[in-house]
Design an enzyme around this catalytic site. Structure first.
Site, PDB file in Angstrom:
ATOM      1  N   LYS A  11       0.823  -1.210   0.000  1.00  0.00           N
ATOM      2  CA  LYS A  11       0.000   0.000   0.000  1.00  0.00           C
ATOM      3  C   LYS A  11       0.863   1.270   0.000  1.00  0.00           C
ATOM      4  O   LYS A  11       2.066   1.218   0.277  1.00  0.00           O
ATOM      5  CB  LYS A  11      -0.932  -0.030   1.218  1.00  0.00           C
ATOM      6  CG  LYS A  11      -1.973  -1.171   1.170  1.00  0.00           C
ATOM      7  CD  LYS A  11      -2.917  -1.106   2.362  1.00  0.00           C
ATOM      8  CE  LYS A  11      -3.977  -2.202   2.305  1.00  0.00           C
ATOM      9  NZ  LYS A  11      -4.914  -2.125   3.469  1.00  0.00           N
ATOM     10  N   TYR A  51     -12.390  -2.111  -3.774  1.00  0.00           N
ATOM     11  CA  TYR A  51     -12.882  -2.202  -2.386  1.00  0.00           C
ATOM     12  C   TYR A  51     -14.411  -2.131  -2.303  1.00  0.00           C
ATOM     13  O   TYR A  51     -14.948  -1.803  -1.247  1.00  0.00           O
ATOM     14  CB  TYR A  51     -12.233  -1.128  -1.519  1.00  0.00           C
ATOM     15  CG  TYR A  51     -10.861  -1.513  -0.981  1.00  0.00           C
ATOM     16  CD1 TYR A  51     -10.703  -2.629  -0.155  1.00  0.00           C
ATOM     17  CD2 TYR A  51      -9.729  -0.756  -1.266  1.00  0.00           C
ATOM     18  CE1 TYR A  51      -9.452  -2.982   0.354  1.00  0.00           C
ATOM     19  CE2 TYR A  51      -8.474  -1.097  -0.754  1.00  0.00           C
ATOM     20  CZ  TYR A  51      -8.354  -2.218   0.058  1.00  0.00           C
ATOM     21  OH  TYR A  51      -7.128  -2.570   0.578  1.00  0.00           O
ATOM     22  N   PHE A  59     -15.433   3.718   6.952  1.00  0.00           N
ATOM     23  CA  PHE A  59     -14.081   4.116   6.562  1.00  0.00           C
ATOM     24  C   PHE A  59     -13.844   4.060   5.052  1.00  0.00           C
ATOM     25  O   PHE A  59     -12.729   4.282   4.591  1.00  0.00           O
ATOM     26  CB  PHE A  59     -13.035   3.256   7.303  1.00  0.00           C
ATOM     27  CG  PHE A  59     -13.178   1.761   7.085  1.00  0.00           C
ATOM     28  CD1 PHE A  59     -12.698   1.148   5.931  1.00  0.00           C
ATOM     29  CD2 PHE A  59     -13.777   0.964   8.049  1.00  0.00           C
ATOM     30  CE1 PHE A  59     -12.821  -0.205   5.726  1.00  0.00           C
ATOM     31  CE2 PHE A  59     -13.900  -0.414   7.861  1.00  0.00           C
ATOM     32  CZ  PHE A  59     -13.417  -0.993   6.691  1.00  0.00           C
ATOM     33  N   ARG A  87      -1.903 -14.224   4.789  1.00  0.00           N
ATOM     34  CA  ARG A  87      -2.619 -13.524   5.867  1.00  0.00           C
ATOM     35  C   ARG A  87      -1.836 -13.629   7.178  1.00  0.00           C
ATOM     36  O   ARG A  87      -1.848 -12.710   7.990  1.00  0.00           O
ATOM     37  CB  ARG A  87      -4.025 -14.111   6.050  1.00  0.00           C
ATOM     38  CG  ARG A  87      -4.973 -13.949   4.865  1.00  0.00           C
ATOM     39  CD  ARG A  87      -5.435 -12.541   4.623  1.00  0.00           C
ATOM     40  NE  ARG A  87      -6.045 -11.911   5.763  1.00  0.00           N
ATOM     41  CZ  ARG A  87      -6.733 -10.768   5.714  1.00  0.00           C
ATOM     42  NH1 ARG A  87      -6.910 -10.136   4.552  1.00  0.00           N
ATOM     43  NH2 ARG A  87      -7.211 -10.223   6.801  1.00  0.00           N
ATOM     44  N   THR A  93      -5.346  -6.839  10.898  1.00  0.00           N
ATOM     45  CA  THR A  93      -5.666  -5.558  10.257  1.00  0.00           C
ATOM     46  C   THR A  93      -5.167  -4.381  11.094  1.00  0.00           C
ATOM     47  O   THR A  93      -4.569  -3.441  10.563  1.00  0.00           O
ATOM     48  CB  THR A  93      -7.204  -5.435  10.080  1.00  0.00           C
ATOM     49  OG1 THR A  93      -7.693  -6.617   9.440  1.00  0.00           O
ATOM     50  CG2 THR A  93      -7.564  -4.206   9.278  1.00  0.00           C
ATOM     51  N   ARG A 104       2.572  -6.126   9.326  1.00  0.00           N
ATOM     52  CA  ARG A 104       1.824  -5.004   9.912  1.00  0.00           C
ATOM     53  C   ARG A 104       2.378  -4.600  11.273  1.00  0.00           C
ATOM     54  O   ARG A 104       2.405  -3.411  11.602  1.00  0.00           O
ATOM     55  CB  ARG A 104       0.333  -5.353   9.961  1.00  0.00           C
ATOM     56  CG  ARG A 104      -0.296  -5.244   8.555  1.00  0.00           C
ATOM     57  CD  ARG A 104      -1.647  -5.868   8.483  1.00  0.00           C
ATOM     58  NE  ARG A 104      -2.398  -5.468   7.282  1.00  0.00           N
ATOM     59  CZ  ARG A 104      -3.558  -5.999   6.936  1.00  0.00           C
ATOM     60  NH1 ARG A 104      -4.102  -6.956   7.674  1.00  0.00           N
ATOM     61  NH2 ARG A 104      -4.174  -5.580   5.843  1.00  0.00           N
ATOM     62  N   ASN A 114      -1.971   0.317   6.728  1.00  0.00           N
ATOM     63  CA  ASN A 114      -1.407  -0.902   7.309  1.00  0.00           C
ATOM     64  C   ASN A 114      -0.558  -1.710   6.326  1.00  0.00           C
ATOM     65  O   ASN A 114      -0.440  -2.927   6.437  1.00  0.00           O
ATOM     66  CB  ASN A 114      -2.510  -1.739   7.968  1.00  0.00           C
ATOM     67  CG  ASN A 114      -3.586  -2.143   6.982  1.00  0.00           C
ATOM     68  OD1 ASN A 114      -3.483  -1.876   5.785  1.00  0.00           O
ATOM     69  ND2 ASN A 114      -4.615  -2.793   7.481  1.00  0.00           N
ATOM     70  N   HIS A 117      -2.245  -5.344   1.559  1.00  0.00           N
ATOM     71  CA  HIS A 117      -3.528  -6.025   1.363  1.00  0.00           C
ATOM     72  C   HIS A 117      -3.221  -7.478   1.007  1.00  0.00           C
ATOM     73  O   HIS A 117      -2.247  -7.751   0.310  1.00  0.00           O
ATOM     74  CB  HIS A 117      -4.312  -5.394   0.199  1.00  0.00           C
ATOM     75  CG  HIS A 117      -5.459  -6.261  -0.249  1.00  0.00           C
ATOM     76  ND1 HIS A 117      -6.698  -6.212   0.358  1.00  0.00           N
ATOM     77  CD2 HIS A 117      -5.534  -7.237  -1.198  1.00  0.00           C
ATOM     78  CE1 HIS A 117      -7.494  -7.120  -0.216  1.00  0.00           C
ATOM     79  NE2 HIS A 117      -6.811  -7.749  -1.163  1.00  0.00           N
ATOM     80  N   GLU A 128      -9.505 -11.089  -7.430  1.00  0.00           N
ATOM     81  CA  GLU A 128      -8.598  -9.959  -7.221  1.00  0.00           C
ATOM     82  C   GLU A 128      -7.365 -10.050  -8.140  1.00  0.00           C
ATOM     83  O   GLU A 128      -6.877  -9.024  -8.615  1.00  0.00           O
ATOM     84  CB  GLU A 128      -8.162  -9.903  -5.753  1.00  0.00           C
ATOM     85  CG  GLU A 128      -9.304  -9.485  -4.829  1.00  0.00           C
ATOM     86  CD  GLU A 128      -8.921  -9.445  -3.355  1.00  0.00           C
ATOM     87  OE1 GLU A 128      -9.788  -9.133  -2.531  1.00  0.00           O
ATOM     88  OE2 GLU A 128      -7.739  -9.726  -3.019  1.00  0.00           O
TER      89      GLU A 128
HETATM   90  P1  ADP Z   1      -7.825  -6.687   5.857  1.00  0.00           P
HETATM   91  O1  ADP Z   1      -7.032  -5.756   4.969  1.00  0.00           O
HETATM   92  O2  ADP Z   1      -7.029  -7.151   7.041  1.00  0.00           O
HETATM   93  O3  ADP Z   1      -8.458  -7.826   5.099  1.00  0.00           O
HETATM   94  P2  ADP Z   1     -10.468  -5.438   5.932  1.00  0.00           P
HETATM   95  O4  ADP Z   1     -10.764  -6.213   4.675  1.00  0.00           O
HETATM   96  O5  ADP Z   1     -11.435  -5.568   7.064  1.00  0.00           O
HETATM   97  O6  ADP Z   1      -9.011  -5.813   6.502  1.00  0.00           O
HETATM   98  O7  ADP Z   1     -10.353  -3.889   5.592  1.00  0.00           O
HETATM   99  C1  ADP Z   1      -9.755  -3.462   4.390  1.00  0.00           C
HETATM  100  C2  ADP Z   1      -8.857  -2.301   4.690  1.00  0.00           C
HETATM  101  O8  ADP Z   1      -9.634  -1.195   5.153  1.00  0.00           O
HETATM  102  C3  ADP Z   1      -7.841  -2.525   5.836  1.00  0.00           C
HETATM  103  O9  ADP Z   1      -6.684  -3.226   5.430  1.00  0.00           O
HETATM  104  C4  ADP Z   1      -7.541  -1.110   6.242  1.00  0.00           C
HETATM  105  O10 ADP Z   1      -6.643  -0.465   5.328  1.00  0.00           O
HETATM  106  C5  ADP Z   1      -8.921  -0.457   6.128  1.00  0.00           C
HETATM  107  N1  ADP Z   1      -9.655  -0.519   7.400  1.00  0.00           N
HETATM  108  C6  ADP Z   1     -10.217  -1.629   7.971  1.00  0.00           C
HETATM  109  N2  ADP Z   1     -10.835  -1.321   9.126  1.00  0.00           N
HETATM  110  C7  ADP Z   1     -10.648   0.017   9.309  1.00  0.00           C
HETATM  111  C8  ADP Z   1     -11.046   0.946  10.321  1.00  0.00           C
HETATM  112  N3  ADP Z   1     -11.754   0.551  11.384  1.00  0.00           N
HETATM  113  N4  ADP Z   1     -10.673   2.245  10.168  1.00  0.00           N
HETATM  114  C9  ADP Z   1      -9.967   2.650   9.093  1.00  0.00           C
HETATM  115  N5  ADP Z   1      -9.571   1.830   8.093  1.00  0.00           N
HETATM  116  C10 ADP Z   1      -9.906   0.526   8.193  1.00  0.00           C
HETATM  117 MG    MG Z   2      -9.887  -7.728   3.582  1.00  0.00          MG
END
Ligand code: ADP
Ligand code: MG
Length: 140
Positions: A11, A51, A59, A87, A93, A104, A114, A117, A128
């Site tokens: 990212k 997304y 968010f 993962r 996350t 992370r 973070n 992805h 994807e």
């Molecule tokens: P992951 O990337 O671990 O699969 P998610 O799919 O739940 O997590 O979320 C996608 C992305 O959205 C996260 O990697 C992060 O960049 C962002 N994100 C997730 N939860 C939050 C939150 N509570 N506040 C801000 N950004 C968030």
């Molecule tokens: Mg995700």
């Protein structure tokens, strides 16, 4: 276990800090092979489409703004159990909840910024990967 392909994205927070190589070293050390990789600047519409699953989350707008704030590196990682293994290498996350040694934990700036992805299922990995790559670009 089965050999799988999964989609990873380094990212903008990480590309800005020149962390692509350090992050790739984590994948390679864990036994994942980078079989495709490209650096690109996402447009707003591309980031929104990628997304879509999060479009109703509070968010979403911030996430899209962040994902287009600089270059990303899209990549396909291949190996045994690659979706789950990636993962695990990424960590939770929220970096505050991520295990020691994960990407992370070491590199993320916040729950949003973070650093990486990773696809969360084999089915999502397939769609994807095809979002970013043509079949002939995957070179095992
Ligand atoms: P992951 O990337 O671990 O699969 P998610 O799919 O739940 O997590 O979320 C996608 C992305 O959205 C996260 O990697 C992060 O960049 C962002 N994100 C997730 N939860 C939050 C939150 N509570 N506040 C801000 N950004 C968030
Ligand atoms: Mg995700």
């Amino acid at each position: 276990m089965a050999i799988e392909n999964t989609l990873s994205i380094i990212k903008p927070d990480a590309t800005k800090r020149n962390l692509t190589g350090l992050i790739n070293a984590k994948f390679e050390k864990a036994g994942l092979k980078i079989i495709a990789q490209k650096r690109l600047q996402l447009s707003r519409s591309m980031a929104e489409k990628f997304y879509q699953i999060h479009k109703d989350r509070p968010f979403f707008k911030d996430l899209v703004d962040f994902m287009i704030s600089g270059p990303v590196v899209a990549q396909v990682l291949r190996g045994d159990n690659a979706v789950f293994l990636n993962r695990t290498i990424m960590g939770a996350t929220n970096p505050e909840e991520a295990e020691n040694g994960t990407i992370r934990k070491e590199f993320a700036e916040s729950i949003e910024a973070n650093s990486v992805h990773g696809s969360d299922s084999l089915e999502n990995a397939r769609s994807e990967i095809s979002f970013f790559f043509a079949y002939i670009e995957l070179v095992n």
